[in-house]
Design a protein around this motif. Structure first.
Motif, PDB file in Angstrom:
ATOM      1  N   VAL A  70       0.951  -1.325   0.211  1.00 27.90           N
ATOM      2  CA  VAL A  70       0.168   0.035  -0.261  1.00 27.90           C
ATOM      3  C   VAL A  70       0.875   1.013   0.015  1.00 27.90           C
ATOM      4  O   VAL A  70       1.732   1.406   1.005  1.00 27.90           O
ATOM      5  N   SER A  71       0.445   2.371  -0.861  1.00 20.45           N
ATOM      6  CA  SER A  71       1.309   3.405  -0.777  1.00 20.45           C
ATOM      7  C   SER A  71       0.466   4.452  -1.232  1.00 20.45           C
ATOM      8  O   SER A  71      -0.710   3.985  -1.912  1.00 20.45           O
ATOM      9  N   GLY A  72       0.504   5.842  -1.351  1.00 14.73           N
ATOM     10  CA  GLY A  72      -0.322   6.981  -1.869  1.00 14.73           C
ATOM     11  C   GLY A  72      -0.419   6.790  -3.323  1.00 14.73           C
ATOM     12  O   GLY A  72      -1.294   7.124  -3.955  1.00 14.73           O
ATOM     13  N   SER A  73       0.195   6.047  -3.986  1.00 14.58           N
ATOM     14  CA  SER A  73       0.377   6.089  -5.441  1.00 14.58           C
ATOM     15  C   SER A  73      -0.367   4.849  -5.995  1.00 14.58           C
ATOM     16  O   SER A  73      -0.703   4.755  -7.329  1.00 14.58           O
ATOM     17  N   GLY A  74      -0.773   3.867  -5.186  1.00 15.41           N
ATOM     18  CA  GLY A  74      -1.299   2.410  -5.505  1.00 15.41           C
ATOM     19  C   GLY A  74      -1.070   1.266  -4.500  1.00 15.41           C
ATOM     20  O   GLY A  74      -0.339   1.501  -3.739  1.00 15.41           O
ATOM     21  N   VAL A  75      -1.999   0.196  -4.720  1.00  9.83           N
ATOM     22  CA  VAL A  75      -1.879  -0.542  -4.049  1.00  9.83           C
ATOM     23  C   VAL A  75      -1.867  -2.298  -4.932  1.00  9.83           C
ATOM     24  O   VAL A  75      -2.193  -2.016  -6.069  1.00  9.83           O
ATOM     25  N   SER A  76      -1.272  -3.010  -4.171  1.00  8.42           N
ATOM     26  CA  SER A  76      -1.604  -4.543  -4.862  1.00  8.42           C
ATOM     27  C   SER A  76      -2.150  -5.416  -3.566  1.00  8.42           C
ATOM     28  O   SER A  76      -1.846  -5.525  -2.523  1.00  8.42           O
ATOM     29  N   TRP A  77      -2.864  -6.518  -4.180  1.00 10.14           N
ATOM     30  CA  TRP A  77      -3.741  -7.100  -3.306  1.00 10.14           C
ATOM     31  C   TRP A  77      -4.325  -8.318  -3.956  1.00 10.14           C
ATOM     32  O   TRP A  77      -4.277  -8.455  -5.205  1.00 10.14           O
ATOM     33  N   SER A  78      -4.830  -9.297  -3.123  1.00  2.00           N
ATOM     34  CA  SER A  78      -5.269 -10.324  -3.744  1.00  2.00           C
ATOM     35  C   SER A  78      -6.493 -11.087  -2.886  1.00  2.00           C
ATOM     36  O   SER A  78      -6.687 -10.730  -1.759  1.00  2.00           O
ATOM     37  N   THR A  79      -7.510 -11.871  -3.602  1.00  2.00           N
ATOM     38  CA  THR A  79      -8.490 -12.557  -2.615  1.00  2.00           C
ATOM     39  C   THR A  79      -8.599 -13.986  -3.278  1.00  2.00           C
ATOM     40  O   THR A  79      -8.643 -14.098  -4.434  1.00  2.00           O
ATOM     41  N   SER A  80      -8.392 -14.978  -2.268  1.00  2.00           N
ATOM     42  CA  SER A  80      -8.477 -16.361  -2.619  1.00  2.00           C
ATOM     43  C   SER A  80     -10.130 -17.027  -1.944  1.00  2.00           C
ATOM     44  O   SER A  80     -10.394 -16.557  -0.849  1.00  2.00           O
TER      45      SER A  80
END
Length: 260
Positions: free
Chosen positions: A74-84
């Motif tokens: 997570v940062s102010g410029s964007g995020v990465s995440w996932s859901t299983s």
């Protein structure tokens, strides 16, 4: 789509996390840790202007299944995440809406927003036998303090329709916005009126870069949307699983902003 129960997160434990890494000497490769693991029904995490919800609001319709959401960075410029997830039973019922939402100051009228730029790259693996969508979900309401679980209007922009699932309502138009042709469906979701835009050619928009304000402008000009008295309530992107799995929805990068 449907009622998002993440507002209950305020009474549930917020999953805490350590930093993404600590300083190390140049001779050691730093280990990048995940920011949060969200596995309870309404598990919630927020950082750097974004919030994340596991939001298994419809799990009661399943005969079996589970879901966990992982925040990678997570940062102010964007995020990465996932859901299983894996869900069985309740063939035509949405089980959850795991999502990443952009935090913003409440009380912004849609008519005063100059742009809602967003960019996303995502994937689903494995894909066989799953029924789900990938979609933006934006709530607006005349009351700027409306509860975040619903609104007066709901805008959905489907980036993928997987396994023959359908949006709420009926098709009313086909329109070109943000460089793509979309089929527009409208119908009621409780007390909300839902506008759902689906790719007209059935393709998946796995890389998508657009200004979502264009969709509100179109609705105001062509579908009677009252843009001058509606306020932005939630601005989210995620996936709605119906059945299938185990599978994993992975967002390698996502950003969203509200410019006034």
């Amino acid at each position: 789509m449907l009622f998002h129960a993440f507002f209950l997160a305020s009474v549930l434990a917020v999953v805490s996390a350590g930093p993404l890494g600590t300083p190390v000497s140049q001779s050691v490769t730093p280990v990048r840790r995940q920011a949060a693991s969200l596995c309870s029904q309404y598990a919630y995490y927020a950082a750097s202007g974004y919030e994340f919800n596991n939001n298994n609001w419809g799990k009661g319709a399943a005969s079996s299944g589970n879901q966990c959401t992982t925040v990678q960075s997570v940062s102010g410029s964007g995020v990465s995440w996932s859901t299983s997830w894996t869900w069985q039973g309740g063939q035509d019922n949405v089980k959850s809406y795991a999502n990443a939402g952009r935090l913003f100051d409440r009380g912004i009228k849609i008519s005063n927003i100059k742009s809602l730029p967003t960019n996303i790259q995502w994937d689903y693996q494995p894909r066989d036998g799953i029924r789900a969508n990938v979609a933006y979900d934006v709530f607006t309401a005349a009351d700027p303090n409306h509860d975040k679980s619903s609104g007066d209007y709901e805008l959905m922009i489907w980036l993928a329709r997987i396994g023959g699932v359908y949006p709420i309502g009926n098709k009313v138009a086909t329109v070109n916005l943000a460089g793509f042709n979309w089929d527009l469906y409208t119908g009621p979701n409780g007390s909300m009126k839902v506008f759902s835009f689906l790719p007209a050619d059935g393709s998946w928009k796995m890389s998508f870069n657009a200004d979502l304000k264009l969709f509100f402008n179109y609705l105001a000009q062509n579908q009677g949307y009252p843009i001058n008295n509606q306020h932005l309530i939630v601005f989210q992107q995620g996936t709605e699983p119906f059945t299938g799995g185990p599978t994993k929805y992975t967002v390698s990068s996502y950003s969203a902003n509200v410019n006034t």
